[in-house]
Design a protein around this motif. Structure first.
Motif, mmCIF file in Angstrom:
data_model
loop_
_atom_site.group_PDB
_atom_site.id
_atom_site.type_symbol
_atom_site.label_atom_id
_atom_site.label_comp_id
_atom_site.label_asym_id
_atom_site.label_seq_id
_atom_site.Cartn_x
_atom_site.Cartn_y
_atom_site.Cartn_z
ATOM 1 N N PRO A 134 2.520 -4.297 -4.076
ATOM 2 C CA PRO A 134 3.407 -3.112 -4.621
ATOM 3 C C PRO A 134 2.989 -1.850 -3.834
ATOM 4 N N GLU A 135 3.813 -1.005 -3.812
ATOM 5 C CA GLU A 135 3.649 0.142 -2.908
ATOM 6 C C GLU A 135 2.288 0.909 -3.261
ATOM 7 N N ASP A 435 -5.242 -8.604 -7.641
ATOM 8 C CA ASP A 435 -5.249 -8.291 -6.167
ATOM 9 C C ASP A 435 -5.362 -6.931 -5.895
ATOM 10 N N TYR A 436 -5.285 -5.859 -6.720
ATOM 11 C CA TYR A 436 -5.797 -4.646 -6.448
ATOM 12 C C TYR A 436 -7.056 -4.624 -6.615
ATOM 13 N N LEU A 493 -0.382 -9.179 0.374
ATOM 14 C CA LEU A 493 -0.601 -8.540 1.789
ATOM 15 C C LEU A 493 -0.754 -6.995 1.471
ATOM 16 N N MET A 494 -1.917 -6.407 1.957
ATOM 17 C CA MET A 494 -2.230 -5.017 1.595
ATOM 18 C C MET A 494 -1.603 -4.120 2.361
ATOM 19 N N PRO A 495 -0.825 -3.172 2.063
ATOM 20 C CA PRO A 495 0.180 -2.265 2.954
ATOM 21 C C PRO A 495 -0.750 -1.296 3.508
ATOM 22 N N PRO A 496 -0.093 -0.552 4.689
ATOM 23 C CA PRO A 496 -1.353 0.272 5.362
ATOM 24 C C PRO A 496 -1.152 1.518 4.622
ATOM 25 N N PRO A 497 -2.095 2.241 5.114
ATOM 26 C CA PRO A 497 -2.220 3.830 4.664
ATOM 27 C C PRO A 497 -1.058 4.626 4.972
#
Length: 535
Positions: A134-135, A435-436, A493-497
């Motif tokens: 999630p975002e 996951d967080y 899948l981890m989003p980018p900063p």
């Protein structure tokens, strides 16, 4: 499974050729021109063999098991001796449900030594992610930004000990805890339990690390005191714009024993059932709140908005007496039974409140009194999409306008309530909570400039050492929230900063929406005043 599958396919192809050559060997000449009758007879034999194998495919569903496993997104590799076996009748791999590993209290002889059982030391999933995160996961990068250039030294971690309740160390996939101060109720107990379940969900994937955790509500690492200096990294449940505390999922995701709030997965199911029972338009057209007003002045101020002989601010507010509820078996505090109003109010207590996720999940429009604090997921909420903002310095008039506007725009209001609920149901599922935790701890561990070590005063923690000696709700909720087997998929899948432009755009979008709603509210009360005075 991939290796077994390849071996099975290759073996199956070889067996088919050998069988065909054995049957047709007497009918095919090894030299000279082919005999026509032999060729016709061979062709007939091939037709019969094709019909036979086609019938097997149609009549025996077991040969489809492997194909289903491949097409299912959650199916992943597993050790052949544990969850796969070959059917001697067919050259296929039959995938079985991975085994579960419940609590083994009988092996805990003195309630202090963690058993060295046969729990897997690696996940079944490999490194392939299950989906995009999630975002709101992007805020992990922001929370760790104060240490992005310098890293985290041991000295900084030790300075965080000043207010911490415990130190938590993970080395070699095992969890060790050094306690400093007792936390309120069982906050520390269920927080540590959450770490233990994360290790069970992703065995072999949690890096070595060392951290300090403070279970008190309000954040304490003030950014202004560390301008140009390395702040102490301190984990806790909430933060605000003036502090640098690292926010982490709160204890109630695994249950709040003292007030009979079940673990999150069970509560989510109950709230979903309640939402389906009562349609939005059939609900009471008022704003509902129930809680403890004595913990904060802002809540006492909210109680002034209750219906009275002089005013009806469209609010129905109730004081929660937890001592009385405990004696009466919590009959009046069931969360799912409170999803019967079109609108529900969220207001902070002494700091952030765990009630926010339960309120948002109700399909009701969440009337969110302007907060000072955030937790790990709330920064992903958008005004007028997931909630309706309420002024903190003019609560009664703000609530009345919100309810009047929403009742006259029922379709839009219902959609807003459902979007807020969908955010919680879909983006705050327990798998995303884990996951967080995984991504936050992984990114945190990358910043450490020292090798984590187990302190002499620390004791090893495991599910058995925590749950087995306990009774009542504590043991019940631990059993209910126990991770019984490793995840069959990798973490999301981890989003980018955020880049500066996108970060600015997000903040501006929120501020613009707040300003627009407040402008509507001012016009509403100006019209109300004109109608009363006749001018």
């Amino acid at each position: 499974m991939q290796a077994s599958r390849s071996a099975g396919n290759n073996g199956g192809g070889g067996q088919g050729r050998n069988l065909q050559e054995t049957i047709l060997a007497p009918l095919v000449k090894t030299g000279g021109s082919p005999n026509k009758s032999y060729a016709i007879f061979s062709f007939l034999i091939l037709l019969l063999l094709g019909a036979f194998f086609s019938s097997r495919l149609l009549l025996d569903p077991s040969v489809l098991v492997e194909r289903e496993a491949v097409s299912t997104t959650k199916a992943t590799a597993a050790p052949a001796d544990a969850s796969s076996r070959k059917d001697p009748r067919e050259n296929t791999v039959i995938t079985e449900k991975p085994p579960e590993f419940p609590l083994t209290c009988t092996s805990l002889s003195d309630n202090s030594t963690c058993p060295r059982d046969n729990y897997p030391t690696a996940t079944l999933a490999g490194d392939s992610p299950s989906a995009a995160c999630p975002e709101y996961f992007r805020w992990i990068h922001e929370d760790l930004r104060p240490w992005a250039r310098t890293g985290i030294t041991r000295d900084a971690v030790e300075r965080a000990k000043k207010t911490a309740n415990f130190r938590l160390v993970i080395v070699g996939g095992r969890v060790y805890v050094e306690k400093f101060n007792e936390a309120f109720q069982t906050r520390d107990v269920f927080t540590i339990w959450g770490f233990l379940q994360l290790v069970r969900r992703y065995p072999g994937k949690i890096p070595d690390l060392e951290l300090m955790f403070d279970c008190v509500d309000w954040p304490v690492i003030k950014a202004a005191e560390f301008a140009g200096a390395e702040p102490p990294p301190l984990f806790r449940y909430c933060g605000n714009d003036e502090t640098l505390d690292i926010v982490f999922p709160d204890w109630s995701f695994w249950g709040w024993a003292e007030v009979n709030i079940k673990p999150w997965e069970g509560v989510l199911r109950e709230l979903g059932d309640a939402n389906r029972k009562t349609k939005w338009l059939e609900r009471e057209p008022y704003a509902y709140w129930k809680g403890n007003p004595t913990v904060a002045e802002t809540r006492q101020d909210l109680m002034k908005c209750n219906v009275s002989e002089e005013h009806d601010w469209n609010a129905r507010l109730y004081s929660q007496d937890w001592a009385r509820e405990s004696k009466e078996g919590y009959k009046q505090s069931d969360l799912a039974s409170q999803c019967v109003h079109r609108y529900k109010i969220y207001i902070e207590g002494s700091a952030w409140s765990v009630s926010e996720k339960y309120i948002l999940a109700c399909d009701s429009v969440t009337l969110l009194v302007k907060p000072r604090y955030y937790d790990f997921f709330t920064r992903g909420l958008l005004p007028a999409q997931h909630f309706w903002p309420i002024k903190d310095d003019d609560k009664c008039r703000s609530i009345k306008f919100a309810v009047d506007w929403a009742n006259s725009h029922a379709r839009k209001a219902e959609e807003m309530g459902k979007k807020g609920s969908e955010f919680i149901m879909q983006q705050l599922k327990m798998e995303y909570v884990y996951d967080y935790m995984y991504h936050l701890l992984t990114e945190y561990s990358k910043l450490l400039r020292f090798k984590p070590e187990v302190p002499r005063q620390a004791g090893e923690g495991c599910s058995e050492s925590m749950a087995c000696p306990r009774d009542g709700n504590e043991r019940k909720f631990m059993r209910e929230s126990l991770v019984k087997r490793p995840s069959e998929t990798g973490p999301c899948l981890m989003p980018p900063p955020y880049d500066p432009a996108s970060f600015y755009s997000l903040i501006k979008k929120k501020d613009t929406t707040f300003a627009r709603i407040h402008a509507w509210e001012r016009r509403y009360w100006l019209m109300h005043k004109k109608n009363q005075t006749g001018n």
